[in-house]
Design an enzyme around this catalytic site. Structure first.
Site, short mmCIF file in Angstrom:
data_model
loop_
_atom_site.label_atom_id
_atom_site.label_comp_id
_atom_site.label_asym_id
_atom_site.label_seq_id
_atom_site.Cartn_x
_atom_site.Cartn_y
_atom_site.Cartn_z
N ARG A 181 0.91 -1.32 -0.04
CA ARG A 181 0.05 0.10 0.11
C ARG A 181 0.80 1.39 -0.01
NH1 ARG A 181 -5.70 0.16 1.30
NH2 ARG A 181 -6.29 -2.12 0.69
N THR A 241 -0.88 7.63 -0.51
CA THR A 241 -2.23 7.62 -1.19
C THR A 241 -3.12 6.55 -0.55
OG1 THR A 241 -1.69 6.18 -2.83
CG2 THR A 241 -1.24 8.41 -3.50
N ASP A 295 5.15 -11.53 13.04
CA ASP A 295 5.33 -11.25 11.68
C ASP A 295 5.64 -12.56 10.93
OD1 ASP A 295 6.05 -8.49 9.56
OD2 ASP A 295 6.54 -10.85 8.98
N ASP A 324 8.57 -12.73 8.64
CA ASP A 324 9.79 -12.60 9.19
C ASP A 324 10.28 -13.99 9.87
OD1 ASP A 324 10.57 -9.97 8.71
OD2 ASP A 324 9.90 -9.03 10.75
N1 URA Z 1 1.02 -9.74 9.37
C1 URA Z 1 1.76 -10.71 9.95
O1 URA Z 1 2.65 -11.20 9.49
N2 URA Z 1 1.23 -10.88 11.20
C2 URA Z 1 0.40 -9.98 11.87
O2 URA Z 1 -0.01 -10.16 13.00
C3 URA Z 1 -0.51 -9.06 10.99
C4 URA Z 1 0.08 -8.87 9.75
#
Ligand code: URA
Length: 209
Positions: free
Chosen positions: A104, A108, A200, A203
């Protein structure tokens, strides 16, 4: 409105617990996500149509059933979606795989698709969009719009963990899309993370920070 299927098979739930655990390292995380994706593929494909086929067993001629040639396309959203593709392909080895990369624009707030490569016949395929973390729903929503714009007719969305906020976005914008989840969590926190979530996903899959 699209249905939400929370796949509460004990093996899926057991593995999701270890996926969530912050003590789980990259190698094990990756293996568990792969295994859960395979188990989810089993459930997501439960209603694929079958057709009769005549075969010869060593004993006699018999009528048996094979998949009715329904063609499947897997569409992982980069990058975390990649972590679920191999598990799916273990059960659906003939599936074609398309890739969508989007972000995103922070100014914008419009989606910017930086990568898109799809099978040529997406309008004939049952597409499974793979987005492990359905948080705000923005990426999955944009990816589904993009697929529909290019002719896709049948789309399912597969996620590891979802927040109610993301589910609502998809149900409002794409009432024809069923959503398959391993877990429906409580909410999003102020940083856009799913709570309790797993952190994440990209990650943790790839050992980045
Ligand atoms: N993306 C992720 O990897 N973890 C989240 O908790 C939210 C979005």
């Amino acid at each position: 409105m699209g249905k939400v299927h929370v796949l509460d098979h004990p093996l899926i739930q057991h593995k999701v617990t270890y996926i969530r655990d912050k003590q789980t390292g990259t190698k094990e995380f990756r293996e568990l996500v792969d295994e859960v994706a395979m188990l989810m593929a089993f459930e997501i494909t439960r209603n694929l149509p079958l057709q009769e086929k005549t075969i010869e067993t060593p004993v006699m001629e018999a009528q048996s059933q094979v998949l009715a040639g329904k063609k499947i396309g897997l569409i992982p959203i980069l990058r975390a979606g990649l972590g679920m593709v191999d598990g799916m392909l273990k059960l659906i080895p003939a599936a074609r795989v398309g890739h969508v990369g989007l972000y995103r624009d922070p100014e914008t707030l419009k989606p910017h698709e930086y990568y898109l490569k799809l099978p040529s016949d997406i309008e004939e395929r049952e597409l499974i969009v793979i987005d492990p973390m359905l948080a705000t729903g923005g990426s999955a929503n944009d990816a589904i719009h993009s697929l529909k714009k290019r002719g896709a007719k049948q789309i399912r969305l597969m996620c590891l963990v979802a927040a109610p906020e993301g589910v609502e976005v998809i149900q409002n914008d794409h009432p024809d899309v069923d959503i398959f989840l391993a877990a429906l969590d409580d909410k999003l926190n102020d940083h856009g993370y799913i709570v309790p979530g797993l952190g994440d996903a990209g990650d943790r899959l790839y050992g980045t920070k």
